[in-house]
Design a protein around this motif. Structure first.
Motif, PDB file in Angstrom:
ATOM      1  N   TYR A  76      11.323  -0.970   1.931  1.00  0.00           N
ATOM      2  CA  TYR A  76      11.937  -0.593   0.591  1.00  0.00           C
ATOM      3  C   TYR A  76      13.508  -0.343   0.247  1.00  0.00           C
ATOM      4  O   TYR A  76      13.780  -0.877  -0.731  1.00  0.00           O
ATOM      5  CB  TYR A  76      11.324   0.587   0.175  1.00  0.00           C
ATOM      6  N   ALA A  77      13.955   0.379   1.346  1.00  0.00           N
ATOM      7  CA  ALA A  77      15.551   0.534   1.172  1.00  0.00           C
ATOM      8  C   ALA A  77      16.318  -0.771   1.214  1.00  0.00           C
ATOM      9  O   ALA A  77      17.300  -0.620   0.326  1.00  0.00           O
ATOM     10  CB  ALA A  77      15.967   1.615   2.232  1.00  0.00           C
ATOM     11  N   GLN A 123       0.733  -1.038  -0.176  1.00  0.00           N
ATOM     12  CA  GLN A 123      -0.012  -0.059  -0.065  1.00  0.00           C
ATOM     13  C   GLN A 123       0.858   1.374   0.154  1.00  0.00           C
ATOM     14  O   GLN A 123       0.247   2.480  -0.278  1.00  0.00           O
ATOM     15  CB  GLN A 123      -0.982   0.064   1.248  1.00  0.00           C
ATOM     16  N   ALA A 124       2.099   1.010   0.392  1.00  0.00           N
ATOM     17  CA  ALA A 124       3.002   2.213   0.379  1.00  0.00           C
ATOM     18  C   ALA A 124       3.131   2.983  -0.879  1.00  0.00           C
ATOM     19  O   ALA A 124       3.802   4.024  -0.932  1.00  0.00           O
ATOM     20  CB  ALA A 124       4.288   2.020   1.159  1.00  0.00           C
ATOM     21  N   GLN A 151       8.116   4.304  -8.280  1.00  0.00           N
ATOM     22  CA  GLN A 151       9.548   4.558  -8.033  1.00  0.00           C
ATOM     23  C   GLN A 151      10.491   3.423  -8.630  1.00  0.00           C
ATOM     24  O   GLN A 151      11.285   3.617  -9.021  1.00  0.00           O
ATOM     25  CB  GLN A 151       9.696   4.844  -6.631  1.00  0.00           C
ATOM     26  N   ARG A 152      10.004   2.082  -8.293  1.00  0.00           N
ATOM     27  CA  ARG A 152      10.826   0.980  -8.346  1.00  0.00           C
ATOM     28  C   ARG A 152      10.932   1.010 -10.048  1.00  0.00           C
ATOM     29  O   ARG A 152      12.095   0.754 -10.645  1.00  0.00           O
ATOM     30  CB  ARG A 152      10.317  -0.099  -7.939  1.00  0.00           C
ATOM     31  N   GLN A 202      19.861   1.906   8.711  1.00  0.00           N
ATOM     32  CA  GLN A 202      20.447   0.647   9.114  1.00  0.00           C
ATOM     33  C   GLN A 202      20.158  -0.377   8.048  1.00  0.00           C
ATOM     34  O   GLN A 202      20.844  -1.181   7.529  1.00  0.00           O
ATOM     35  CB  GLN A 202      19.969   0.086  10.376  1.00  0.00           C
ATOM     36  N   ALA A 203      18.714  -0.314   7.442  1.00  0.00           N
ATOM     37  CA  ALA A 203      18.320  -1.208   6.530  1.00  0.00           C
ATOM     38  C   ALA A 203      18.795  -0.914   4.819  1.00  0.00           C
ATOM     39  O   ALA A 203      18.935  -1.907   4.232  1.00  0.00           O
ATOM     40  CB  ALA A 203      16.626  -1.173   6.456  1.00  0.00           C
ATOM     41  N   ALA A 204      19.748   0.286   4.903  1.00  0.00           N
ATOM     42  CA  ALA A 204      20.195   0.571   3.741  1.00  0.00           C
ATOM     43  C   ALA A 204      21.693   0.036   3.668  1.00  0.00           C
ATOM     44  O   ALA A 204      22.592   0.689   2.770  1.00  0.00           O
ATOM     45  CB  ALA A 204      19.970   1.902   3.395  1.00  0.00           C
TER      46      ALA A 204
END
Length: 319
Positions: free
Chosen positions: A163-164, A97-98, A103-104, A209-211
């Motif tokens: 996402y990141a 839903q985000a 963008q991808r 951190q996720a990136a």
């Protein structure tokens, strides 16, 4: 045998823009600093094909080393109900839903079109993401209910982090995360230093951190950034408006990070070529060329193309 023969330096001849950016971000030797710039293209409602075309036209017109991709698609929220209800709805948003699918597609098309340029995705901090979707009127609601603030901002942080974490798979090289809430000007929307520390900064860190695995660019947005507000945020490159806020270039380098700056976005529209060159050369000298060149923040959409050309040519000038 000479010392240089015993310790050969890595060659920097013929570097692509992508290689130059990645080496510079790691603090390695390059032939010259990488350079890029960015503006908002007004594509928040555009199809991915139009957004992609706008970026490619801008990149090719100025031959940037890196392309900072503007992520102007907002995270959707319910368009009906009270503001409080719309805010609370963020706490239940799912990853699909985000609204990241468009963008991808943009990133995938750009990576296929310019394999020799560094691709930098843009995200806004979880706090700023909410404001970009609902407006600044949500800030008093967050301040009045810190528990709600933590839950809602935390959920958005989870969505952004998810996402990141997938950007490497799209061929993205870096993440530019715009960080707000720790400055003394209006762009922090009245958030106090304590509120930033307690329920904004931890969620920024979650996204960064996720990136891991990307070059992480922390953009410290606003005037008079609170001292130490972003020291714990993991990032390799720091972007900020040094004309109106610390840290200094020396402080960024001492922290083991590479500065990204060079052109004051507030004055850029009215500068001449020589003034642009002088401004960039001053920053290059201050950083001893351990720097990535770009505007200190987003440039105005009608910035004179001559200014952009001057920014590009400024890195070709020897110190």
């Amino acid at each position: 045998m000479s010392a240089s023969a015993n310790n050969p330096q890595p060659t920097t001849a013929g570097l692509s823009g992508r290689e130059r950016f990645l080496r510079a971000a790691r603090g390695e030797q390059v032939d010259r600093p990488p350079v890029g710039a960015w503006v908002h293209f007004g594509t928040a409602l555009a199809d991915p094909e139009l957004t992609t075309a706008a970026h490619l036209s801008f990149l090719r017109a100025h031959d940037w080393d890196y392309l900072k991709v503007m992520h102007d698609y907002r995270v959707p929220s319910p368009d009906q109900g009270t503001l409080a209800a719309r805010l609370e709805a963020f706490a239940t948003l799912g990853t699909e839903q985000a609204g990241f699918a468009r963008q991808r597609r943009v990133l995938t098309e750009l990576r296929g079109s310019v394999p020799d340029k560094a691709l930098v995705e843009t995200l806004f901090s979880p706090f700023q993401t909410i404001i970009r979707s609902l407006g600044q009127d949500v800030v008093p609601l967050l301040q009045a209910d810190p528990g709600l603030a933590d839950v809602v901002i935390g959920r958005v942080a989870y969505l952004l982090a998810d996402y990141a974490s997938g950007l490497v798979g799209l061929g993205v090289d870096a993440l530019f995360l715009a960080l707000t809430g720790a400055s003394s000007d209006w762009t922090s929307f009245g958030i106090t230093a304590e509120q930033h520390r307690r329920w904004i900064a931890p969620h920024d860190i979650t996204v960064l951190q996720a990136a891991a695995g990307l070059v992480r660019i922390g953009h410290l947005h606003g005037d008079d950034i609170h001292p130490g507000a972003y020291d714990a945020h993991p990032h390799e490159v720091t972007s900020w408006s040094d004309a109106v806020s610390r840290p200094t270039i020396a402080e960024v380098l001492e922290a083991g990070r590479i500065p990204l700056l060079g052109l004051d976005e507030r004055a850029a529209s009215y500068l001449g070529t020589q003034q642009v060159h002088e401004a960039v050369l001053a920053k290059r000298r201050e950083a001893r060329d351990r720097i990535i060149i770009g505007p200190n923040c987003t440039l105005h959409t009608d910035t004179n193309p001559d200014v952009l050309d001057a920014l590009r040519s400024s890195v070709e000038v020897a110190l």
